[in-house]
Write an enzyme that holds these catalytic residues in place. Structure first.
Site, PDB file in Angstrom:
ATOM      1  N   PHE A 152       1.884   6.048 -37.073  1.00  0.00           N
ATOM      2  CA  PHE A 152       1.829   6.209 -35.614  1.00  0.00           C
ATOM      3  C   PHE A 152       2.220   6.599 -34.676  1.00  0.00           C
ATOM      4  O   PHE A 152       2.093   6.698 -33.566  1.00  0.00           O
ATOM      5  CB  PHE A 152       2.130   3.924 -34.840  1.00  0.00           C
ATOM      6  N   LYS A 176      -6.416  11.889 -40.730  1.00  0.00           N
ATOM      7  CA  LYS A 176      -6.521  10.574 -40.735  1.00  0.00           C
ATOM      8  C   LYS A 176      -5.865   9.895 -39.725  1.00  0.00           C
ATOM      9  O   LYS A 176      -4.245   9.960 -39.921  1.00  0.00           O
ATOM     10  CB  LYS A 176      -7.155  10.276 -42.287  1.00  0.00           C
ATOM     11  N   GLU A 179      -4.262   4.027 -37.333  1.00  0.00           N
ATOM     12  CA  GLU A 179      -5.580   3.145 -36.487  1.00  0.00           C
ATOM     13  C   GLU A 179      -4.990   3.206 -34.777  1.00  0.00           C
ATOM     14  O   GLU A 179      -5.827   2.657 -34.148  1.00  0.00           O
ATOM     15  CB  GLU A 179      -6.146   2.169 -37.156  1.00  0.00           C
ATOM     16  N   SER A 229       5.473   4.820 -43.880  1.00  0.00           N
ATOM     17  CA  SER A 229       6.408   4.103 -44.403  1.00  0.00           C
ATOM     18  C   SER A 229       6.255   4.634 -45.697  1.00  0.00           C
ATOM     19  O   SER A 229       5.995   4.818 -46.425  1.00  0.00           O
ATOM     20  CB  SER A 229       6.036   2.938 -44.584  1.00  0.00           C
ATOM     21  N   CYS A 284      11.570   9.018 -37.587  1.00  0.00           N
ATOM     22  CA  CYS A 284      11.793   8.666 -38.676  1.00  0.00           C
ATOM     23  C   CYS A 284      13.359   9.723 -38.905  1.00  0.00           C
ATOM     24  O   CYS A 284      14.440   9.896 -39.593  1.00  0.00           O
ATOM     25  CB  CYS A 284      10.978   9.697 -40.137  1.00  0.00           C
ATOM     26  N   GLU A 385      15.025  -0.027 -43.421  1.00  0.00           N
ATOM     27  CA  GLU A 385      14.049   0.784 -42.367  1.00  0.00           C
ATOM     28  C   GLU A 385      13.803  -0.368 -41.221  1.00  0.00           C
ATOM     29  O   GLU A 385      13.345  -1.361 -41.000  1.00  0.00           O
ATOM     30  CB  GLU A 385      13.112   1.817 -41.566  1.00  0.00           C
TER      31      GLU A 385
END
Ligand code: NAD
Length: 492
Positions: A152, A176, A179, A229, A284, A385
């Protein structure tokens, strides 16, 4: 983005609604406004995208690379023309500030620019006369249908670490998106359509887990790139490779920044604050752990707390805002839990972002910059994290202690050092076990003409995104030995 949108898939050159009954709201995390509903496509819908991509492959790979890249030249110009609107969309769906969104768009476009060099980048090599009259050549050919599964936090950029290289190399492609943030790619695919890519060469499928399983189950898909992740990266990597697909899966991170006593403390604190609190810590490459060495402790601690407390938090579209919200209320709850956990583990909360309320955006998912001092090196805050604007501080006596701590972590995405000493910097460069490194730099994000590296639990696979690594991943090598004896050849 006026009103609510319904998000469509783009399959075989057609915009199609998903028929799935699973629907999810897409929410602006600063205002809590519902931007639209996304249907989570089924395994079969992903299967039909794979079919369309497979049908488009034979003629796309026969299209000369010099012609393939013309589509990317057009796409680059369209992306430049729409940069402001796309940046706005990124801010609205993802929460980062408009300047951060513009930076994301710039790196996205840079990857298109680098991939326009594919006619040269995908060249092979040859040796004449490996034996008398026999030549050997290596040529690169595309692998077939490839797909990316994106996170995301960079709705536009992350797919473009892979997509332009894959498609310019002659592969056909499926994206993809996450969402949580389908808006940006919906718009970018409108530009893909305008750029005139043949139907089926580039496909977009919205969805979540089922859509990912559709990629993993499809025999047509030959290569998968994943960013997200670590837990899901491992799942995708193991299932994809077990099915004989190529896979490159980037995972999570916990990035340490080492502050040496000879660093310029004011500069180091300013850069660390940008690293830890930029994009609300949802990067990240966000610095999330500071390790001060010796006397750096008190001056740095004072400077970073000051930087945290004075950062302007609010809606990323508003002037002067330096930090936006985190992605959701659920994420905010998780981050606040970790701050509490830090306290339980003995840390002192020097700046506390819990319970943040921003005037006029009371429903937004905001967490102000947080600094936890003396976090336990083995505790949850130092090892997990958190993916929010939370910075832990640990103090050690020597650079060796600092490097040992860096190398004891499970992740290896990035580490940075701040120092005026070339010898300290060189030791760190040599010994720290990470794939991206900053020396007096707080976010060591590789330019598009370098690979986006990452070691240990931050990356599964051998080849990374961007540049030559991407060319290597998206092509298979064919080595041909050939001879043309005079006596077998018609005389003219
Ligand atoms: P996520 O793992 O929750 O989701 C990533 C993608 O996987 C999404 O498209 C999602 O739909 C899909 N997904 C989620 N659960 C799945 C499941 N069980 N099975 C199959 N697919 C599934 O990650 P996120 O929250 O969107 O992104 C944040 C994470 O991404 C952080 O850990 C961050 O460090 C990481 N990240 C890493 C890099 C890198 O370069 N290493 C870059 C950006 C983000």
């Amino acid at each position: 983005m006026g009103g609510q949108s319904e998000f469509l898939n783009y399959i075989g050159g057609k915009w199609l609604p998903s028929k799935s009954s699973e629907i999810q709201d897409v929410i602006n995390p600063a205002t809590a406004e519902v931007l639209g509903q996304v249907r989570l496509s089924t395994v079969d819908e992903m299967g039909s995208a794979a079919k369309a991509a497979a049908a488009a492959f034979p003629s796309w790979r026969r299209t000369p690379a010099t012609e393939r890249v013309q589509h990317f030249f057009r796409l680059k110009n369209l992306l430049e023309e729409h940069l402001e609107d796309l940046s706005l969309t990124i801010t609205m769906e993802c929460g980062k500030t408009l300047d951060e969104a513009r930076g994301e768009m710039r790196r996205l476009i840079e990857n298109v620019e680098v991939a326009c060099g594919i006619p040269q980048l995908m060249q092979g090599y040859n040796s004449e006369d490996i034996a008398q009259g026999i030549d050997e050549i290596m040529i690169r050919q595309p692998v077939g249908v490839c797909a990316v599964v994106a996170p995301f936090n960079f709705p536009g950029m992350v797919p473009f670490w892979f997509l332009p290289y894959a498609v310019a190399c002659g592969n056909t492609y499926i994206v993809k998106p996450s969402e949580k943030v389908p808006c940006t790619l919906q718009k970018i695919f409108g530009l893909v359509e305008q750029a005139g890519f043949p139907p089926g060469v580039l496909n977009l499928v919205n969805g979540a887990r089922d859509a990912v399983d559709g990629i993993l189950d499809s025999q047509a898909v030959r290569a998968v790139s994943f960013v997200g992740s670590t837990q899901v990266a491992k799942y995708v990597y193991s299932r994809a490779t077990a099915a004989g697909k190529r896979a490159q899966c980037q995972g999570g991170a916990k990035n340490p920044l080492v502050i040496m006593p000879d660093a310029d403390m004011e500069m180091a604190a300013r850069i660390t604050a940008d690293s830890a609190f930029g994009c609300a810590g949802q990067r990240c490459l966000a610095g999330s752990l500071v390790i001060t060495v010796g006397e750096a402790k008190s001056a740095f601690t004072q400077a970073i707390v000051e930087a945290a407390m004075t950062r302007t938090v609010g809606y990323g579209l508003d002037d002067k805002v330096q930090m936006g919200p985190v992605i959701s209320q659920q994420s905010r709850g998780r981050i606040e839990h970790f701050i509490g956990q830090g306290e339980k583990e003995g840390a002192r909360v020097l700046a506390d972002g819990r319970g943040t309320v921003i005037k006029s955006y009371e429903r937004g998912s905001f967490v102000r910059p947080t600094v936890l001092d003396n976090v336990s090196p083995q505790g949850e805050v130092a090892t997990t994290e958190i993916f929010g604007p939370v910075l832990g501080l640990i103090h050690v006596a020597s650079i060796d202690d600092a490097i040992n701590l860096v190398n004891s972590g499970r992740y290896g995405n990035m580490a940075c050092i701040f120092t005026g000493s070339g010898a300290a910097a060189r030791k760190f460069r040599f010994e720290a076990e990470v794939g991206n490194m900053g020396i007096n730099i707080g976010i060591a994000a590789p330019m598009a003409f370098f690979p986006f590296s990452g070691w240990k639990d931050s990356h599964f696979g051998d080849l990374h995104g961007q540049s030559l690594d991407a060319v290597e991943f998206f092509t298979q090598k064919k080595v041909v030995a050939e001879r043309w004896p005079k006596e077998w050849t018609r005389k003219f």
